[in-house]
Enzyme design. Structure first.
Site, PDB file in Angstrom:
ATOM      1  N   TRP A   1       0.827  -1.214   0.000  1.00 58.88           N
ATOM      2  CA  TRP A   1       0.000   0.000   0.000  1.00 58.88           C
ATOM      3  C   TRP A   1       0.855   1.255   0.000  1.00 58.88           C
ATOM      4  O   TRP A   1       0.464   2.282  -0.587  1.00 58.88           O
ATOM      5  CB  TRP A   1      -1.003  -0.018   1.160  1.00 58.88           C
ATOM      6  CG  TRP A   1      -1.949  -1.169   0.975  1.00 58.88           C
ATOM      7  CD1 TRP A   1      -2.006  -2.323   1.699  1.00 58.88           C
ATOM      8  CD2 TRP A   1      -2.921  -1.321  -0.084  1.00 58.88           C
ATOM      9  NE1 TRP A   1      -2.948  -3.173   1.172  1.00 58.88           N
ATOM     10  CE2 TRP A   1      -3.522  -2.595   0.089  1.00 58.88           C
ATOM     11  CE3 TRP A   1      -3.332  -0.520  -1.147  1.00 58.88           C
ATOM     12  CZ2 TRP A   1      -4.523  -3.071  -0.781  1.00 58.88           C
ATOM     13  CZ3 TRP A   1      -4.324  -0.983  -1.994  1.00 58.88           C
ATOM     14  CH2 TRP A   1      -4.903  -2.242  -1.804  1.00 58.88           C
TER      15      TRP A   1
ATOM     16  N   ASP B   1      -1.215   6.517   6.608  1.00 57.39           N
ATOM     17  CA  ASP B   1      -2.367   5.739   6.141  1.00 57.39           C
ATOM     18  C   ASP B   1      -2.676   4.691   7.211  1.00 57.39           C
ATOM     19  O   ASP B   1      -2.028   3.657   7.280  1.00 57.39           O
ATOM     20  CB  ASP B   1      -2.043   5.071   4.800  1.00 57.39           C
ATOM     21  CG  ASP B   1      -3.132   4.079   4.367  1.00 57.39           C
ATOM     22  OD1 ASP B   1      -4.140   3.922   5.104  1.00 57.39           O
ATOM     23  OD2 ASP B   1      -2.974   3.471   3.301  1.00 57.39           O
TER      24      ASP B   1
ATOM     25  N   LYS C   1     -12.075  -1.577   7.621  1.00 61.57           N
ATOM     26  CA  LYS C   1     -11.425  -2.530   8.518  1.00 61.57           C
ATOM     27  C   LYS C   1     -12.115  -2.482   9.876  1.00 61.57           C
ATOM     28  O   LYS C   1     -12.909  -3.347  10.182  1.00 61.57           O
ATOM     29  CB  LYS C   1      -9.931  -2.204   8.657  1.00 61.57           C
ATOM     30  CG  LYS C   1      -9.198  -2.026   7.337  1.00 61.57           C
ATOM     31  CD  LYS C   1      -9.247  -3.246   6.427  1.00 61.57           C
ATOM     32  CE  LYS C   1      -8.458  -2.991   5.142  1.00 61.57           C
ATOM     33  NZ  LYS C   1      -8.577  -4.110   4.190  1.00 61.57           N
TER      34      LYS C   1
END
Lengths: 298, 298
Positions: free
Chosen positions: A40, A110, A134
């Protein structure tokens, strides 16, 4: 969240933030520092490179993203607009548990898969962003926490919907927001409080992760190569030493209703996602299966 | 949808599209034509102006957005990148029921509140976009239908998530999509089929709108000033001639479970939203109340 920060609920998930951050935070500067510790982070680098120059100040790519480069090895640029980290890399299973002091340069994180799994000090950051899907709610929205001094300096031609200031002024309702996603996130916030809050969930998450890693490390039948101090508590990737058993492993796991253990297509292998929503009993059931499968196939 | 079009399901709603359209459709051109027939057209113009020059080729602002300027009065620029229309202006209650031929220039339509209310000819358009939250599903996603030749020419520094080509290549899964919103939209598509499809819903929508406008026009107690040929079938704004009765009207309507009749903050007055999800019986109940309220207060 300290009083000099604004909290936004925006459409578009975390990947869009990887473009919004440069658009809002460049503030006349020409380069951005990124720490690359997994998939990511690499995605965020690719998105940011479309906007301005990226300096990869540290990377763990040399060892397959199995560690976090020591803070004192980061080659930070003192003129950078910001330093971007990805505290939890869900695919590789690497998590930061503490954060460096990068001086006056805003630190950007992030937090998609680590937010609400444990308390942390927001004041160390200029911007925190997190896709909801999440520990917050359904996919489709992102939470952004931005320090006041970083609001209001977009680059030219930035659309209003990518402009933090416009969203702050409109209280996250610049356009019709994702109302049902907000509602579901609200239910999750209530659930989180009912569990005793984030600090309480951290205790549970620590126990869940510790016992699962212990089981994986026990004999060498299963493999997780991430450096122990930075193993993710939310996503636990692992491999069978004998990968010819993969299909059998997944089939038997499914039969026990242990679902979605197949690893991300980027990494292969297996992955146990043990976010807040996974009860400790679910981890216990997985550990029982791991031991049983090993006994019959080891 | 003809075979030379791609259908995308994207996060961010219709307002983000108002920025994405210029980013993807400028193709080296420097100006865009807009037809302004209400609030959302004005919003789209504002968003597009951040990207390039806007030519307002026609506007109905002179008469409070109560009509659609005749096609032959539109001052189109033959070098425009595209012509943008808003077929249904939900706040003012104005709807296009046919579309002009604008030659080789792509016609772009914000169909947010008209899509799925009736069949229409997609092949007249270069791009159609629509926020989901009217006839498709919950807010938070947009449907985009784009002709193949308009894919792949973004302006510099366009983020991937605003790039039609990237979304086409990733089949709308460039990032984690808004999965629950997709699921709910799928349920609405099934429901629409079970009703007999969009053509069947159009019949119902025509009946619902016709009888409601008839009731509003009957005596002058209620006012709708939109030119009759372009009145919206989805959103019916109206005013009480005596606006001092507004609070009483809304209170009594609420008591009868006739909800959300208060007009948009931009326009004031009242608004009956009669999208596909509103059954004919709901419109009948509103009409009964309109007549009864008038009898007691007229």
């Amino acid at each position: 969240v300290p009083s000099n920060y604004k909290v936004l609920f925006l459409q578009g998930g975390a990947t869009l933030q990887a473009s919004m951050i440069p658009m809002n935070l460049l503030r006349g500067k020409t380069s951005m520092d990124f720490i690359e510790t997994g998939h990511w982070g690499t995605r965020a680098i690719n998105e940011a490179q479309a906007i301005a120059n990226v300096n990869i100040a540290a990377t763990s790519k040399d060892k397959g993203f199995t560690y976090v480069p020591a803070f004192d090895t980061w080659k930070l640029d003192k003129n950078a607009a910001f330093v971007h980290i990805t505290p939890n890399e869900t695919i590789h299973g690497v998590e930061f548990y503490d954060f460096p002091n990068v001086g006056d340069i805003p630190l950007v994180g992030d937090f998609s898969s680590t937010i609400m799994s444990r308390p942390f000090d927001v004041s160390k950051f200029g911007v925190i962003y997190a896709g909801a899907q999440k520990n917050i709610g359904p996919s489709g929205i992102a939470v952004v926490i931005v320090r006041d001094d970083l609001i209001g300096n977009v680059i030219p031609h930035t659309p209003d919907l990518l402009n933090f200031k416009k969203h702050v002024e409109a209280e996250s309702m610049l356009n019709t927001p994702a109302t049902y996603n907000w509602y579901l996130a609200g239910l999750v916030f209530k659930w989180t409080k009912a569990q005793g809050g984030v600090a309480k969930l951290e205790e549970v998450n620590k126990r869940k992760a510790a016992k699962l890693y212990d089981a994986l490390d026990a004999t060498g039948f299963y493999i997780n190569s991430i450096e122990k101090s930075v193993r993710s508590r939310m996503n636990v990737p692992f491999f069978l030493k004998d990968e010819s058993l993969n299909d059998k492993f997944l089939k038997e796991a499914n039969e026990r209703r242990l679902l979605n253990l197949k690893g991300h297509k980027v990494s292969g292998g297996m992955r146990a996602s043990i976010y807040n929503a996974m009860p400790e009993a679910g981890v216990d059931a997985l550990i029982d299966f791991l031991k049983d499968f090993e006994k019959r196939n080891g």
